[in-house]
Design a protein around this motif. Structure first.
Motif, PDB file in Angstrom:
ATOM      1  N   ARG A 311       0.828  -1.214   0.000  1.00 37.43           N
ATOM      2  CA  ARG A 311       0.000   0.000   0.000  1.00 37.43           C
ATOM      3  C   ARG A 311       0.856   1.255   0.000  1.00 37.43           C
ATOM      4  O   ARG A 311       0.550   2.228  -0.708  1.00 37.43           O
ATOM      5  CB  ARG A 311      -0.920  -0.010   1.219  1.00 37.43           C
ATOM      6  CG  ARG A 311      -1.948  -1.123   1.213  1.00 37.43           C
ATOM      7  CD  ARG A 311      -2.680  -1.187   2.552  1.00 37.43           C
ATOM      8  NE  ARG A 311      -3.509  -2.371   2.664  1.00 37.43           N
ATOM      9  CZ  ARG A 311      -4.102  -2.757   3.786  1.00 37.43           C
ATOM     10  NH1 ARG A 311      -3.950  -2.043   4.890  1.00 37.43           N
ATOM     11  NH2 ARG A 311      -4.841  -3.851   3.815  1.00 37.43           N
ATOM     12  N   GLU A 456      -4.025   9.036  17.882  1.00 42.92           N
ATOM     13  CA  GLU A 456      -2.782   9.612  17.395  1.00 42.92           C
ATOM     14  C   GLU A 456      -1.548   8.827  17.823  1.00 42.92           C
ATOM     15  O   GLU A 456      -0.444   9.127  17.373  1.00 42.92           O
ATOM     16  CB  GLU A 456      -2.658  11.061  17.870  1.00 42.92           C
ATOM     17  CG  GLU A 456      -3.565  12.032  17.134  1.00 42.92           C
ATOM     18  CD  GLU A 456      -3.263  12.081  15.634  1.00 42.92           C
ATOM     19  OE1 GLU A 456      -2.073  12.137  15.277  1.00 42.92           O
ATOM     20  OE2 GLU A 456      -4.211  12.053  14.837  1.00 42.92           O
ATOM     21  N   ARG A 459       0.091   7.115  14.697  1.00 41.78           N
ATOM     22  CA  ARG A 459       0.794   8.046  13.812  1.00 41.78           C
ATOM     23  C   ARG A 459       2.087   8.545  14.461  1.00 41.78           C
ATOM     24  O   ARG A 459       3.125   8.670  13.799  1.00 41.78           O
ATOM     25  CB  ARG A 459      -0.107   9.227  13.461  1.00 41.78           C
ATOM     26  CG  ARG A 459       0.537  10.244  12.525  1.00 41.78           C
ATOM     27  CD  ARG A 459      -0.449  11.288  12.084  1.00 41.78           C
ATOM     28  NE  ARG A 459      -1.483  10.708  11.254  1.00 41.78           N
ATOM     29  CZ  ARG A 459      -1.352  10.486   9.945  1.00 41.78           C
ATOM     30  NH1 ARG A 459      -0.218  10.791   9.329  1.00 41.78           N
ATOM     31  NH2 ARG A 459      -2.331   9.960   9.259  1.00 41.78           N
ATOM     32  N   ASP A 490       1.546   8.442   6.196  1.00 44.73           N
ATOM     33  CA  ASP A 490       0.073   8.406   6.196  1.00 44.73           C
ATOM     34  C   ASP A 490      -0.435   7.007   5.864  1.00 44.73           C
ATOM     35  O   ASP A 490      -1.378   6.510   6.494  1.00 44.73           O
ATOM     36  CB  ASP A 490      -0.472   9.412   5.176  1.00 44.73           C
ATOM     37  CG  ASP A 490      -0.198  10.849   5.582  1.00 44.73           C
ATOM     38  OD1 ASP A 490       0.028  11.089   6.783  1.00 44.73           O
ATOM     39  OD2 ASP A 490      -0.196  11.728   4.699  1.00 44.73           O
ATOM     40  N   SER A 491       0.186   6.363   4.862  1.00 45.79           N
ATOM     41  CA  SER A 491      -0.262   5.037   4.444  1.00 45.79           C
ATOM     42  C   SER A 491      -0.062   4.013   5.554  1.00 45.79           C
ATOM     43  O   SER A 491      -0.963   3.215   5.853  1.00 45.79           O
ATOM     44  CB  SER A 491       0.497   4.614   3.180  1.00 45.79           C
ATOM     45  OG  SER A 491       0.168   3.292   2.813  1.00 45.79           O
ATOM     46  N   ALA A 493       0.231   4.563   8.786  1.00 50.93           N
ATOM     47  CA  ALA A 493      -0.643   4.867   9.921  1.00 50.93           C
ATOM     48  C   ALA A 493      -2.059   4.341   9.673  1.00 50.93           C
ATOM     49  O   ALA A 493      -2.694   3.771  10.575  1.00 50.93           O
ATOM     50  CB  ALA A 493      -0.671   6.372  10.167  1.00 50.93           C
ATOM     51  N   LYS A 494      -2.543   4.485   8.441  1.00 50.78           N
ATOM     52  CA  LYS A 494      -3.881   3.978   8.121  1.00 50.78           C
ATOM     53  C   LYS A 494      -3.909   2.448   8.163  1.00 50.78           C
ATOM     54  O   LYS A 494      -4.883   1.860   8.644  1.00 50.78           O
ATOM     55  CB  LYS A 494      -4.298   4.480   6.740  1.00 50.78           C
ATOM     56  CG  LYS A 494      -4.576   5.976   6.676  1.00 50.78           C
ATOM     57  CD  LYS A 494      -4.923   6.407   5.260  1.00 50.78           C
ATOM     58  CE  LYS A 494      -5.165   7.913   5.186  1.00 50.78           C
ATOM     59  NZ  LYS A 494      -5.438   8.360   3.786  1.00 50.78           N
ATOM     60  N   SER A 495      -2.859   1.819   7.640  1.00 50.77           N
ATOM     61  CA  SER A 495      -2.818   0.353   7.638  1.00 50.77           C
ATOM     62  C   SER A 495      -2.792  -0.199   9.060  1.00 50.77           C
ATOM     63  O   SER A 495      -3.496  -1.165   9.379  1.00 50.77           O
ATOM     64  CB  SER A 495      -1.584  -0.134   6.870  1.00 50.77           C
ATOM     65  OG  SER A 495      -1.635   0.265   5.512  1.00 50.77           O
ATOM     66  N   ALA A 497      -3.842   1.385  11.763  1.00 49.08           N
ATOM     67  CA  ALA A 497      -5.099   1.733  12.428  1.00 49.08           C
ATOM     68  C   ALA A 497      -6.202   0.734  12.078  1.00 49.08           C
ATOM     69  O   ALA A 497      -7.082   0.452  12.895  1.00 49.08           O
ATOM     70  CB  ALA A 497      -5.532   3.146  12.045  1.00 49.08           C
ATOM     71  N   SER A 498      -6.142   0.183  10.856  1.00 52.03           N
ATOM     72  CA  SER A 498      -7.152  -0.806  10.464  1.00 52.03           C
ATOM     73  C   SER A 498      -7.000  -2.108  11.249  1.00 52.03           C
ATOM     74  O   SER A 498      -7.951  -2.875  11.371  1.00 52.03           O
ATOM     75  CB  SER A 498      -7.052  -1.092   8.965  1.00 52.03           C
ATOM     76  OG  SER A 498      -5.824  -1.732   8.649  1.00 52.03           O
ATOM     77  N   HIS A 501      -7.418  -0.660  15.567  1.00 54.93           N
ATOM     78  CA  HIS A 501      -8.355   0.426  15.847  1.00 54.93           C
ATOM     79  C   HIS A 501      -9.112   0.168  17.152  1.00 54.93           C
ATOM     80  O   HIS A 501      -9.253  -0.976  17.604  1.00 54.93           O
ATOM     81  CB  HIS A 501      -9.360   0.577  14.691  1.00 54.93           C
ATOM     82  CG  HIS A 501     -10.208  -0.644  14.475  1.00 54.93           C
ATOM     83  ND1 HIS A 501      -9.805  -1.708  13.709  1.00 54.93           N
ATOM     84  CD2 HIS A 501     -11.443  -0.970  14.927  1.00 54.93           C
ATOM     85  CE1 HIS A 501     -10.736  -2.639  13.697  1.00 54.93           C
ATOM     86  NE2 HIS A 501     -11.745  -2.215  14.431  1.00 54.93           N
TER      87      HIS A 501
END
Length: 539
Positions: A311, A456, A459, A490-491, A493-495, A497-498, A501
């Motif tokens: 990703r 946060e 991140r 950003d990528s 952190a999103k991965s 977080a999924s 979470h």
């Protein structure tokens, strides 16, 4: 007045710095350009030799004319690279492959044009050269699309056609219409190489090129062009069908031949193509199967990191396929002593407690060299070694380094270099991203196993990991910018977080207690009823 003098000095300093920057940008780095110039000169001499070798009684004028054409071809190609594909200057092996393909195609065309056509049957003599030229260009187009990409394949095919045109002109066999038909068929095949997932589909690509060439031959005959494929003999329906069928056969044969020839090119020039990476990704490689058995925790770790890396590479336009495949093989060395790694053995700390910090560090460090040896023994593409060595680079194993400093005796010195990985540092964007993805996945697994308390936190952890690696100089040898690192952050952190979470606690059913009371009352009533029946029966 003093203020204006200060401003003038600032402006002078800015102009001086800008001048230094411009000079550094325009200065020629001979360490880089010398091999390029030598390579271009060598190709020029070889190309002139291929063109002039079959002829006797050469005069200086002809030699000078051929040399001018070849030099012009080389200069045009160099200008094209510098203008549109600068990054290919650094791909030496791929440039060697392209130069070799041009020389080989020119030699084949020259041999057929000068010698081979005369020995063919009379009906085929004038059609042999166009047929062979079509096969050569078709094979080159398919090879360029697989080794490079579709866009470069189209441009490179035009250059190869131009080189073969020079050969045909020198042999007095230049036929513009057959050459155009051959080029059109080869270009069609290049367009059909998109989304190749298997080498066996190359046969269909070759058939597509053959069909295109056959249709063009028929179309030109219908509009009245008589010298489409051959310059001799009467153009009849029989010849038309023969040439159209010949184009189909050549296309299919080249497609099948390319499935066997491309692996040879990959091995000879040490080139890793996307097809090779797809085979490693989708096939059950014995090393991956062995990892699932010996180090299941490491295998699961690589699966997670591979998704993160893919990703992140896609986000900045890097080679996501290379990143995904590279990370799947980056921890091969952990299979040698899997019990010393926490993901495979939760109680591995007990094993390390029996060893000195230095010995524990050596065990951990060895998984890199072991991984390289296993990859080479399995004949994996050399490009994957950058992931094996680069995912730790030359970083320090801080846990055992700090532990050794705590245990050191008075007068003893502990150097950080004793706990550093051997390297080298990541050489590509993909391996640099893989290094960060590997670290943050392991950190998140230990830090956020119980859940994330604040959104946060993830991140911040990713940002800190990137900054620490940058400050340690781990990414000094790969061309990745700060802006790209921001996108990667950003990528990742999103991965993460999924996966980690915060999960919302579902409210209890307000009627739950009522239903429970009703069920208890019903059960109590049944028990009392059973007791009454028992008393009645016993009286």
């Amino acid at each position: 007045m003093a203020f204006s003098d200060l401003e003038e000095r600032k402006l002078d300093l800015i102009e001086q710095r800008l001048g230094e920057h411009e000079r550094s940008q325009t200065a020629i780095d001979w360490a880089i350009w010398t091999p390029r110039v030598v390579g271009a000169a060598t190709f020029t001499l070889l190309m002139i030799g291929v063109i002039l070798a079959p002829y006797d009684n050469l005069n200086p004028a002809r030699i000078a004319g051929q040399a001018m054409l070849v030099i012009g071809f080389v200069a045009l190609y160099g200008f094209y690279l510098s203008r549109f594909r600068v990054e290919l200057f650094g791909e030496r092996r791929k440039q060697m492959f392209y130069a070799s393909s041009v020389l080989l195609s020119a030699a084949i065309t020259q041999a057929v044009a000068v010698i081979g056509a005369e020995r063919a049957p009379e009906m085929l003599q004038s059609a042999v050269t166009p047929g062979v030229l079509f096969g050569v260009l078709l094979l080159c187009g398919i090879a360029y699309a697989v080794v490079f990409d579709q866009r470069f394949a189209i441009d490179a095919l035009l250059f190869t056609t131009l080189a073969n045109a020079v050969v045909l002109i020198s042999a007095d066999e230049f036929q513009p219409i057959p050459l155009t038909v051959a080029l059109a068929g080869a270009l069609t095949a290049v367009l059909f190489t998109r989304n190749l997932r298997s080498r066996y589909k190359l046969a269909l690509v070759g058939v597509a090129g053959g069909v295109a060439a056959a249709l063009i031959v028929v179309a030109l005959w219908l509009i009245g062009v008589e010298r489409v494929w051959s310059t001799a003999g009467e153009f009849t329906w029989v010849r038309l069908l023969f040439w159209a069928a010949g184009a189909l056969v050549i296309g299919a044969a080249v497609g099948v031949f390319s499935t066997f020839l491309l692996p040879v090119f990959e091995r000879v020039f040490s080139i890793t193509t996307d097809l090779r990476l797809i085979e490693l990704l989708e096939g059950e490689h014995p090393l991956i199967t062995l990892m699932q058995q010996r180090a299941p925790g490491t295998w699961q770790h690589t699966q997670n990191v591979a998704n993160f890396t893919k990703r992140a590479c896609q986000a900045i336009g890097a080679n996501a396929l290379l990143g995904e495949v590279g990370i799947k093989f980056h921890d091969l060395g952990k299979m040698v002593r899997p019990e010393y790694f926490t993901e495979n053995e939760p109680e591995s700390k007990l094993l390390h407690d029996r060893l000195s910090p230095m010995m524990s560090a050596l065990v951990i460090l060895s998984h890199v060299s072991d991984g390289v040896l296993m990859a080479r023994k399995a004949k994996l593409p050399p490009i994957l070694e950058d992931f094996i060595t680069g995912h730790h680079g030359t970083s320090v194993i801080k846990y055992f380094y700090y532990k050794a400093k705590e245990q050191m005796r008075e007068g003893e010195t502990i150097e950080a270099g004793q706990f550093r990985y051997p390297g080298p540092k990541p050489q590509r964007k993909e391996s640099a991203i893989a290094a960060i993805a590997d670290q943050v996945e392991a950190t998140a697994r230990s830090r956020f196993a119980g859940g994330v308390t604040h959104p946060e936190d993830i991140r911040t952890m990713v940002h800190t990991a990137i900054i620490d690696k940058l400050l340690d100089g781990q990414f000094d040898e790969c061309h990745i910018t700060i802006a790209e690192w921001k996108v990667v952050e950003d990528s990742l952190a999103k991965s993460l977080a999924s996966m980690y979470h915060h999960r919302v606690k579902y409210p209890d059913d307000p009627d739950k207690d009522k239903r429970k009371a009703a069920l208890d009352a019903r059960e109590k009533y049944r028990q009392e009823l059973a007791k009454r029946r028992e008393r009645i029966l016993t009286q």
